[in-house]
Design a protein around this motif. Structure first.
Motif, short mmCIF file in Angstrom:
data_model
loop_
_atom_site.label_atom_id
_atom_site.label_comp_id
_atom_site.label_asym_id
_atom_site.label_seq_id
_atom_site.Cartn_x
_atom_site.Cartn_y
_atom_site.Cartn_z
N GLU A 1 -3.27 0.72 -5.15
CA GLU A 1 -2.68 1.81 -5.27
C GLU A 1 -3.64 3.03 -5.83
OE1 GLU A 1 0.09 1.00 -8.62
OE2 GLU A 1 1.09 -0.49 -7.63
N HIS A 2 -4.61 2.88 -6.34
CA HIS A 2 -5.65 3.73 -6.37
C HIS A 2 -6.15 4.17 -5.09
CE1 HIS A 2 -6.74 3.87 -10.66
NE2 HIS A 2 -6.57 2.44 -10.78
N ASP B 1 -3.74 6.51 -3.44
CA ASP B 1 -3.59 7.76 -4.07
C ASP B 1 -4.77 8.58 -3.62
OD1 ASP B 1 -1.21 7.06 -5.34
OD2 ASP B 1 -2.01 6.79 -7.27
N ARG C 1 2.72 4.77 0.47
CA ARG C 1 2.75 3.39 -0.33
C ARG C 1 3.93 2.75 -0.16
NH1 ARG C 1 1.98 3.56 -6.69
NH2 ARG C 1 0.37 5.11 -6.26
#
Lengths: 385, 276
Positions: free
Chosen positions: A115-116, A119, A125
């Motif tokens: 997820e990091h 981003d 995603r």
């Protein structure tokens, strides 16, 4: 008393403790490679040479209490998976391969790291399908992708169930993804799910990265960086001296740290969870609260019945293959009645072998290595980590 | 003549004084005790082990008992009989006559038992079929082998069968046992889809042992198509659960896809067996 420990490597680069290697190059710390007979032999040796100091230590540990989650949250900083994402950024060239996997064992943080990463890289995603979609083998979740897409799946284990329709849908997705028809993407995946998909679908050719195993010293540095300024002095119950090395890297209970690293097969997330589960504070009648915090090496293996039957092992294996499941989904992937499945799951939860996280049941950190070893001995498919 | 015969007879046997009788008693008692202890101890140990170690420990049971008996005989015979060549020939001759006339089948089973301990055509933990009896070998005795069938019947089969019957051993001392689940389908269906679906059924079985081949075999028959899934369970003891799981889930998948089962004429009905 305020914490006096300082992180000896607090200023290290973003990859400290999260260096990546290919899955094939992963080597667990040395102690984990000792086979069961060697461990048993050592245990007999320890039992034979049990001294008064050991008995006194056991008596002292009996008086200690487990701190509440609230107090732990005040003393410990949450695990930060951004460094793992940064290490992935440094290592990964999205254009080079249609699909790249980031594999970690349970509690390894692959979902948060991806997820990091998504981003930071501006990737689309892909959220996990609903339970209804999973049960019907619905693959509409991948229809938004095209050959120009750049995407990320934080946790592939949430995209399928071990059922015929589940296998067919994830196979179709992986085949299309590996062919480049869906553009390029990065997939976070639990090591057990990856092992299963490797056997059932075949994932050869797609690069798979995983964090390197930590030894005792690297683990000590990682833990020291996660202590908040409010944390009391952290002592090892074994030596009654500080558990972690000081700012110069000297001192600390290296043996306890090495054993923790070995018990967790060098996995930082698992070690972090086991570390928290092993912390004890003085009982109500002892020293004042916040005076000192004890690290007591906990053995989760005792929770496992020696004569574990097939039902119990099949439940544990199903939970590991899916990175944890709720009761409804667990019943869908096992050939037992709902009553039998839930009864076995409850029994394991009561014994402390399972714990609940985000409404899913999974193998508790302290029991993980024992469960993995038991499954391997009974010829179940186990992960590569 | 009578005196000479008595003298010959006296030479065959030693004088059995009280010391010899006590020694024989001790040997007999120790033999019985050792056999009981070794059998119980090894069975106890084997039931706490898993995988290859379990089978190896079980296999030690008959061998250990045989060794104990041979050792007891080696100790006892010289106490009773003067160990000369003539005496041994006389003793073996008499024993041979008795065996030949009175205990032919019994001794044949005993000898086959000795052969089975050496050649190991079956060991405790093996899944065997002997003379139409299929089950797990629980105990290999001196004269018989005890097999527990899937219906939980204990069948004692004399080792004598070793001489003239085929012995099918499904796992041969190992943990790999191939299972077969059969499906009889109406001829009108998409065979490639069925083959993939049946393979996926096996790959999603909780009992499947990975690292072993999963094969779907199709065979065209006058009445339809006979499919077989060949795969291995995690443990031989799971074979019936495994085949049941494959059957139940395959039927559900095939039924959901609208594939009809073949309607077999009565004379084409095949025996429902888990192995082929």
């Amino acid at each position: 008393m305020a914490a006096t420990q300082a992180s000896p490597h607090a200023d290290d680069g973003p990859g400290a403790g999260h260096e990546l290697s290919t899955l094939a190059d992963f080597v667990p710390p040395g102690l984990t490679r000792a086979n069961q007979w060697q461990r048993s032999w050592r245990a007999v040796g320890r039992w034979m040479s049990r001294r008064e100091s050991t008995k006194a230590r056991s008596a002292r540990e009996q008086t200690l209490a487990r701190p509440s989650g609230e107090r732990l949250a005040r003393w410990l900083l949450p695990m930060d998976w951004a460094p793992l994402a940064q290490a992935l950024q440094q290592r990964l060239d999205l254009a080079a391969h249609p699909v790249t996997f980031l594999i970690t064992p349970p509690y390894g943080g692959h979902a948060l790291a991806i997820e990091h990463f998504a981003d930071a890289e501006g990737l689309t995603r892909l959220a996990a399908p609903s339970k209804t979609a999973l049960l019907s083998g619905d693959i509409t979740w991948m229809h938004s992708l095209s050959a120009q897409s750049r995407w990320a799946i934080p946790a592939l284990e949430r995209h399928f169930l071990r059922r015929v329709d589940g296998l067919q849908s994830v196979r179709e997705f992986l085949e299309r993804a590996q062919s480049g028809a869906l553009g390029s993407g990065v997939i976070g995946c639990d090591s057990w799910s990856y092992a299963y998909l490797q056997q059932a679908v075949g994932l050869d050719g797609a690069p798979a990265l995983t964090p390197r195993a930590l030894d005792g010293k690297a683990l000590g540095d990682l833990l020291a960086a996660r202590l908040s300024p409010h944390c009391p002095t952290l002592l090892s119950s074994r030596t009654q001296a500080p558990l972690l090395p000081d700012a110069s890297g000297a001192g600390g209970d290296t043996r306890a740290l090495q054993r923790l690293a070995a018990n967790c097969r060098g996995h930082s997330g698992l070690a972090w969870q086991s570390f928290q589960a092993s912390l004890r504070e003085p009982g109500a009648d002892d020293q004042p609260p916040d005076a000192v915090l004890w690290y007591v090496l906990m053995q989760g293996d005792a929770a496992l019945p020696a004569d574990a039957d097939d039902t119990l092992l099949l439940v544990l294996h199903a939970l590991l293959l899916h990175g944890g499941l709720d009761d409804d989904s667990l019943c869908q992937v096992l050939p037992f009645s709902r009553h039998e499945t839930v009864h076995t799951r409850l029994k394991l939860t009561r014994r402390g072998v399972l714990c609940e996280r985000e409404r899913r049941f999974q193998v508790a950190p302290l029991c993980y290595t024992g469960v993995r070893q038991l499954l391997a001995e009974r010829h179940y498919l186990v992960d590569a980590l | 003549m009578d005196d000479a015969a008595t003298g010959q007879y006296a030479k065959l046997f030693n004088d059995l004084d009280s010391e010899a009788l006590i020694t024989l008693g001790v040997v007999l008692g120790a033999t019985i005790l050792l056999i009981i202890l070794s059998q119980r101890g090894l069975n106890w140990l084997a039931n706490r082990l898993h995988g290859q170690a379990r089978f190896r420990t079980f296999a030690l049971v008959p061998v250990t008992r045989l060794l104990i008996l041979v050792a007891a005989l080696v100790i006892s015979v010289p106490i009773i009989i003067k160990p000369s060549l003539g005496n041994m020939i006389a003793l073996l001759g008499v024993a041979g006559l008795a065996i030949g006339f009175a205990l032919k089948d019994y001794v044949s089973s005993l000898i086959a038992g000795v052969v089975s301990a050496v050649e190991m055509p079956y060991r405790p933990g093996d899944w065997v079929e002997i003379d139409g009896v299929y089950g797990e070998v629980k105990h290999v005795g001196l004269r018989t082998v005890d097999v527990v069938t899937a219906d939980d019947d204990l069948v004692a089969i004399p080792h004598l069968k070793l001489w003239d019957s085929a012995i099918y051993n499904a796992n041969n001392g190992g943990v790999s046992l191939q299972c077969v689940a059969s499906f009889y389908l109406h001829p009108e269906h998409e065979a490639e889809w069925v083959r993939t679906a049946l393979r996926d059924v096996a790959l999603t079985s909780a009992y499947l042992r990975f690292g072993k081949p999963v094969v779907v075999v199709a065979e065209e028959q006058p009445w339809g198509t006979h499919y077989r899934i060949r795969a291995y369970p995690l443990d031989p003891r799971q074979q019936f659960d495994f085949v049941t799981d494959l059957t139940v889930r395959s039927k559900a998948v095939l039924s959901a896809a609208g594939i009809r089962p073949a309607l077999l004429p009565p004379d084409a009905a095949l025996p429902a067996r888990h192995r082929h």
